[in-house]
Design a protein around this motif. Structure first.
Motif, PDB file in Angstrom:
ATOM      1  N   LEU A  18       0.790  -1.340  -0.136  1.00 17.64           N
ATOM      2  CA  LEU A  18       0.593   0.191   0.306  1.00 17.64           C
ATOM      3  C   LEU A  18       0.550   1.245   0.057  1.00 17.64           C
ATOM      4  O   LEU A  18       1.868   1.057   0.424  1.00 17.64           O
ATOM      5  N   THR A  36      -4.278   2.243  -1.776  1.00 11.24           N
ATOM      6  CA  THR A  36      -3.833   1.247  -3.041  1.00 11.24           C
ATOM      7  C   THR A  36      -3.368   1.496  -3.895  1.00 11.24           C
ATOM      8  O   THR A  36      -2.862   2.385  -4.503  1.00 11.24           O
ATOM      9  N   THR A  38      -2.564  -0.355  -7.073  1.00  7.11           N
ATOM     10  CA  THR A  38      -2.980  -1.022  -8.435  1.00  7.11           C
ATOM     11  C   THR A  38      -3.375  -0.316  -9.483  1.00  7.11           C
ATOM     12  O   THR A  38      -3.892   0.665  -9.364  1.00  7.11           O
ATOM     13  N   VAL A  77      -9.820   3.434  -1.555  1.00  6.01           N
ATOM     14  CA  VAL A  77     -10.259   2.339  -2.607  1.00  6.01           C
ATOM     15  C   VAL A  77     -10.809   3.100  -3.592  1.00  6.01           C
ATOM     16  O   VAL A  77     -10.765   3.874  -3.170  1.00  6.01           O
ATOM     17  N   GLU A  94     -12.356  -2.807  -5.336  1.00  7.20           N
ATOM     18  CA  GLU A  94     -11.460  -3.723  -5.611  1.00  7.20           C
ATOM     19  C   GLU A  94     -10.854  -4.181  -4.469  1.00  7.20           C
ATOM     20  O   GLU A  94     -11.584  -3.367  -2.733  1.00  7.20           O
ATOM     21  N   VAL A  96      -7.629  -5.562  -1.325  1.00  8.32           N
ATOM     22  CA  VAL A  96      -6.582  -5.826  -1.349  1.00  8.32           C
ATOM     23  C   VAL A  96      -6.005  -7.711  -0.423  1.00  8.32           C
ATOM     24  O   VAL A  96      -6.775  -7.638   0.325  1.00  8.32           O
TER      25      VAL A  96
END
Length: 142
Positions: A18, A36, A38, A77, A94, A96
């Motif tokens: 993170l 996050t 990603t 998020v 999403e 985690v």
């Protein structure tokens, strides 16, 4: 002295990956602001991958106690749009791995601790022990 170790990955390895934005200590509570990192996420219904961000919001997750302090993870998020036109879910949030589950108010680690207390004691005794261990049943918004 030996090699330096980053403190958050050493003490809270489930937060690795993170982007940590702040750690705030207020009284007996430690709030960790994180987000996050990603680029894409997978729809929980159809499995399609999406990079189309629909929005963002902050999830507040109770975590395991750390050095006598209650820990709250304020995790930003993203909500993604599902790209599969046949999917019944138009948007999804999403998750985690190893940290969050849908609709959960605690991290996976804290949930495991609460389940162990509930299985061992149940009811009011379990609730009292969970409070003593500072695993809050419902983290308060901050």
């Amino acid at each position: 002295m030996g090699a330096e170790v980053e403190i958050i990955p050493a003490l809270l390895p489930h937060l690795t990956g993170l982007r940590l934005e702040a750690v705030v200590v207020r009284g007996i509570t430690v709030r960790i602001d994180a987000a996050t990192q990603t680029v894409r996420a997978s729809c929980g219904v159809c499995g399609a991958w999406s990079t189309t961000v629909h929005g963002r919001y902050v999830r507040r997750l109770g975590d395991v106690r750390l050095g006598g302090h209650e820990v709250l993870v304020a995790l930003t998020v993203r909500r993604f749009a599902c790209v599969n036109a046949e999917c019944r879910r138009q948007t999804f949030v999403e998750q985690v791995p190893g940290l969050t589950r849908r609709h959960a108010r605690h991290t996976v680690l804290a949930t495991g601790d609460l389940q162990a207390v509930a299985a061992a004691l149940g009811g009011r005794p379990g609730s009292r022990l969970a409070q003593r261990l500072a695993v809050s049943v419902c983290p308060a918004p901050r």
